[in-house]
Design a protein around this motif. Structure first.
Motif, PDB file in Angstrom:
ATOM      1  N   SER A 148       0.852  -1.188   0.000  1.00  0.00           N
ATOM      2  CA  SER A 148       0.000   0.000   0.000  1.00  0.00           C
ATOM      3  C   SER A 148       0.891   1.243   0.000  1.00  0.00           C
ATOM      4  CB  SER A 148      -0.935  -0.004   1.211  1.00  0.00           C
ATOM      5  OG  SER A 148      -0.201  -0.026   2.415  1.00  0.00           O
ATOM      6  N   ASN A 162       2.270  -3.863  -9.544  1.00  0.00           N
ATOM      7  CA  ASN A 162       2.019  -2.736 -10.428  1.00  0.00           C
ATOM      8  C   ASN A 162       2.064  -1.491  -9.538  1.00  0.00           C
ATOM      9  OD1 ASN A 162       1.359  -0.912 -12.361  1.00  0.00           O
ATOM     10  ND2 ASN A 162      -0.481  -1.971 -13.060  1.00  0.00           N
ATOM     11  N   THR A 193       3.989   2.639  -8.769  1.00  0.00           N
ATOM     12  CA  THR A 193       4.622   3.825  -9.335  1.00  0.00           C
ATOM     13  C   THR A 193       5.314   4.599  -8.224  1.00  0.00           C
ATOM     14  OG1 THR A 193       2.924   4.002 -11.038  1.00  0.00           O
ATOM     15  CG2 THR A 193       4.221   5.980 -10.599  1.00  0.00           C
ATOM     16  N   SER A 239       7.684   3.461 -13.144  1.00  0.00           N
ATOM     17  CA  SER A 239       6.710   2.396 -12.909  1.00  0.00           C
ATOM     18  C   SER A 239       7.433   1.077 -12.710  1.00  0.00           C
ATOM     19  CB  SER A 239       5.749   2.280 -14.095  1.00  0.00           C
ATOM     20  OG  SER A 239       5.012   3.470 -14.223  1.00  0.00           O
ATOM     21  N   THR A 256       6.841  -3.225 -12.426  1.00  0.00           N
ATOM     22  CA  THR A 256       6.007  -4.410 -12.578  1.00  0.00           C
ATOM     23  C   THR A 256       6.815  -5.690 -12.392  1.00  0.00           C
ATOM     24  OG1 THR A 256       6.332  -4.392 -14.975  1.00  0.00           O
ATOM     25  CG2 THR A 256       4.355  -3.274 -14.131  1.00  0.00           C
ATOM     26  N   THR A 276       2.819   4.484  -4.957  1.00  0.00           N
ATOM     27  CA  THR A 276       1.413   4.088  -5.014  1.00  0.00           C
ATOM     28  C   THR A 276       1.318   2.732  -5.700  1.00  0.00           C
ATOM     29  OG1 THR A 276       1.113   5.304  -7.088  1.00  0.00           O
ATOM     30  CG2 THR A 276       0.524   6.461  -5.044  1.00  0.00           C
ATOM     31  N   SER A 307      -1.354  -0.200  -7.657  1.00  0.00           N
ATOM     32  CA  SER A 307      -2.646  -0.610  -8.177  1.00  0.00           C
ATOM     33  C   SER A 307      -2.799  -2.125  -8.041  1.00  0.00           C
ATOM     34  CB  SER A 307      -2.864  -0.155  -9.619  1.00  0.00           C
ATOM     35  OG  SER A 307      -1.862  -0.660 -10.448  1.00  0.00           O
ATOM     36  N   ALA A 308      -1.681  -2.826  -7.733  1.00  0.00           N
ATOM     37  CA  ALA A 308      -1.747  -4.269  -7.501  1.00  0.00           C
ATOM     38  C   ALA A 308      -0.433  -4.757  -6.911  1.00  0.00           C
ATOM     39  CB  ALA A 308      -2.024  -5.018  -8.810  1.00  0.00           C
TER      40      ALA A 308
END
Length: 107
Positions: free
Chosen positions: A16, A44, A46, A66, A68, A90, A92-93
């Motif tokens: 998180s 995922n 950033t 970014s 991944t 941040t 997203s996954a």
């Protein structure tokens, strides 16, 4: 020319939003963050360089990276005309172990 000693931070596994420590870049005109990712799981995320002139009110700069997959990236910033900087992460996954190295150069 002056340069700072690298500041190393280890964050352990994260999933998180979080921020790195604040770095005072007064009298420094450029800096970089090296971000190393390991043990990622469906990541995922950033990293965004944030800046402030008072250490309290933060804004996002256009300097981002970014993530991944496992590996390292460097975010380089020239002509920094503010007093403080930090990284904001941040998601997203996923999750990963995050390590950063901050280094700056100045007059």
């Amino acid at each position: 020319m002056q340069s700072s000693h690298p500041r190393v931070e280890s964050f352990g596994i994260k999933s998180s939003a979080f921020q790195s420590a604040t770095n005072n870049i007064e009298r420094h005109y450029g800096f970089s963050y090296q971000v190393t990712i390991s043990s990622q799981s469906s990541l995922n995320a950033t990293a965004t360089v944030q800046a402030s002139n008072d250490g309290s009110n933060w804004f996002d700069t256009s300097s981002t990276a970014s993530f991944t997959a496992n590996g390292a990236k460097v975010i380089n910033v020239d002509g920094a005309h503010y007093m403080f900087t930090r990284l904001s992460f941040t998601f997203s996954a996923g999750s990963a172990v995050f390590n950063t190295i901050f280094c700056s150069k100045g007059a």
